[in-house]
Design an enzyme around this catalytic site. Structure first.
Site, PDB file in Angstrom:
ATOM      1  N   ASN A 141       0.794  -1.227   0.000  1.00 14.78           N
ATOM      2  CA  ASN A 141       0.000   0.000   0.000  1.00 14.78           C
ATOM      3  C   ASN A 141       0.829   1.282   0.000  1.00 14.78           C
ATOM      4  OD1 ASN A 141       0.533  -1.066   2.704  1.00 14.78           O
ATOM      5  ND2 ASN A 141      -0.459   0.790   3.407  1.00 14.78           N
ATOM      6  N   CYS A 326      -2.365   5.956   7.762  1.00 18.98           N
ATOM      7  CA  CYS A 326      -2.406   5.689   9.209  1.00 18.98           C
ATOM      8  C   CYS A 326      -1.037   5.890   9.852  1.00 18.98           C
ATOM      9  CB  CYS A 326      -2.952   4.294   9.498  1.00 18.98           C
ATOM     10  SG  CYS A 326      -2.849   3.158   8.147  1.00 18.98           S
TER      11      CYS A 326
HETATM   12  N1  PMP Z   1      -4.555  -3.498   4.096  1.00 17.10           N
HETATM   13  C1  PMP Z   1      -4.083  -2.678   3.150  1.00 17.10           C
HETATM   14  C2  PMP Z   1      -3.093  -3.202   2.142  1.00 17.10           C
HETATM   15  C3  PMP Z   1      -4.527  -1.356   3.079  1.00 17.10           C
HETATM   16  O1  PMP Z   1      -4.050  -0.531   2.138  1.00 17.10           O
HETATM   17  C4  PMP Z   1      -5.465  -0.890   4.037  1.00 17.10           C
HETATM   18  C5  PMP Z   1      -5.959   0.536   4.014  1.00 17.10           C
HETATM   19  N2  PMP Z   1      -4.937   1.481   4.102  1.00 17.10           N
HETATM   20  C6  PMP Z   1      -5.912  -1.795   5.013  1.00 17.10           C
HETATM   21  C7  PMP Z   1      -5.444  -3.081   5.011  1.00 17.10           C
HETATM   22  C8  PMP Z   1      -6.917  -1.371   6.065  1.00 17.10           C
HETATM   23  O2  PMP Z   1      -8.144  -1.170   5.489  1.00 17.10           O
HETATM   24  P1  PMP Z   1      -9.406  -0.658   6.337  1.00 17.10           P
HETATM   25  O3  PMP Z   1      -8.995   0.666   6.895  1.00 17.10           O
HETATM   26  O4  PMP Z   1     -10.501  -0.612   5.335  1.00 17.10           O
HETATM   27  O5  PMP Z   1      -9.669  -1.646   7.392  1.00 17.10           O
END
Ligand code: PMP
Length: 382
Positions: A141, A326
């Site tokens: 990500n 985050c």
């Molecule tokens: N896994 C990956 C690879 C992500 O990019 C994200 C979001 N940044 C998440 C998990 C978490 O997703 P969510 O906030 O929808 O729980």
């Protein structure tokens, strides 16, 4: 406004919005209610689930709908509840929802190379008899690096065979977080060879707060929420019908346009890169485009303070980020950039640029020029 942070959020597509609307008004019924109108909603929910599952070569019953990728990742780890003293292997660049959940178990981190690709030799060395769970995101990500999961699955298959021959009954599950990949990578659970796969609506132009976990028939999971027994007892709570219907629609659209979109983003990224090449500080493009989501353009301008650039660019209504939203909000240096071996100057100067549906070639030129101007402003200040 030029939005260049689609890895953190995507707007809900018009088609998904339209598909969701009835379930937020006229068809508001609880799918577990006994009257016909509610049963119809139940049917629509199950159909949406099958449609979504079909897109990854699975059946509706193989999916548990969750409140997002974080919850799906947490649920995946529950496969370890029935395993005695399991060891876990996770990729060192994976999302916090994987790394922090893995901390509950003895865990080893699998190394990556300078482009974020898994070090298969390191993986093989760490795949000892105690390992019961391996988690490797299909696409990262922050860098967009796409991992060779089918190769990983082959190695896992060999280890399973060796255990069988040795009479060792310890299970070995392969999980992958495909949240970022679903938009641009064709996914077949059989071809990838995964036992568990995490999906997210929020990264494919579906609603936030909706995700799903695929689980193969060989995997026993433990409930993540107990209550009324929905989602085969694994995730109780009234179903988010509108959310799932929107997710299925958005994911289907993404798949339909995947080939075109990949080419389109590659073109946009090239235009942006050419602009950035004109910067006074040579850009260091991160990752290897051959193994990278086409909409990702992570770049470092070593020696600069990327956070200051972001604030300057925000004044021009250009939105981008330094790392995963985050992690960036906590002000910690990205564990991903550290893992690929960037030095502190390179990390401090890193921007995460991720493209999406509303971007145009003109946007790339404008954004590129604005980034260069912001860099000049920063250099003049020093
Ligand atoms: N896994 C990956 C690879 C992500 O990019 C994200 C979001 N940044 C998440 C998990 C978490 O997703 P969510 O906030 O929808 O729980």
């Amino acid at each position: 406004m030029i939005f260049l942070d689609y890895a953190s959020a995507t707007p809900v597509s018009e088609a998904a919005k339209e598909a969701m609307a009835p379930y937020e008004s006229a068809q508001f019924f609880n799918p577990s209610a006994p009257y016909l109108a509610a049963k119809n909603v139940r049917d629509d929910y199950e159909r949406a689930k099958s449609d979504l599952a079909h897109l990854i070569g699975a059946k509706g019953d193989d999916l548990v709908v969750t409140s997002g990728a974080t919850e799906a990742n947490n649920l995946a780890f529950s496969a370890l509840d029935l395993v005695e003293s399991p060891t876990v292997l996770v990729l060192e660049t994976d999302h916090a929802s994987i790394l922090n959940t893995a901390k509950k178990y003895p865990t080893e981190l699998i190394r990556v190379d300078r482009t974020g690709l898994i070090d298969l030799e390191d993986f093989q060395n760490k795949l000892t008899r105690n390992v019961a769970f391996v988690s490797i995101a299909l696409a990262n990500n922050e860098l967009g690096t796409i991992q060779p999961l089918a190769e990983v699955a082959q190695i896992i298959k060999r280890e399973r065979m060796a255990r069988l021959v040795a009479g060792d009954a310890r299970p070995l599950y392969l999980h992958s977080d495909a949240s970022q990949a679903l938009n641009l990578v064709p996914i077949s659970v059989a071809r990838l060879g995964v036992d568990l796969l995490t999906l997210s609506a929020a990264k494919v132009y579906g609603p936030k707060g909706v995700g799903a976990l695929y689980h193969g028939h060989n995997v026993k999971l433990a409930p993540i929420a107990t209550g009324g027994g929905q989602e085969s007892g694994l995730r109780s709570g009234t179903e988010n019908v509108a959310g799932l219907v929107g997710f299925a629609k958005a994911a289907a659209e993404a798949k339909k346009h995947q080939t075109y979109n990949r080419k389109h983003y590659e073109k946009l990224r090239q235009v942006l890169k050419s602009e950035l090449e004109q910067s006074e500080i040579a850009p260091l493009f991160l990752g290897n485009p051959k193994h990278q989501l086409a909409n990702f353009c992570p770049v470092s301008f070593p020696g600069l303070d990327a956070e200051r650039l972001i604030y300057l660019l925000e004044d021009d209504e250009i939105y981008l980020s330094t790392g995963a939203a985050c992690a960036a909000s906590k002000g910690e240096p990205s564990h991903v950039l550290k893992a690929i071996g960037l030095n502190s100057r390179e990390i401090a100067g890193s921007l995460r640029i991720s493209l999406g549906a509303e971007n145009t070639e003109d946007d790339m030129r404008i954004a590129g020029q604005k980034i260069i101007t912001a860099i000049k402003t920063e250099l003049a200040r020093k």
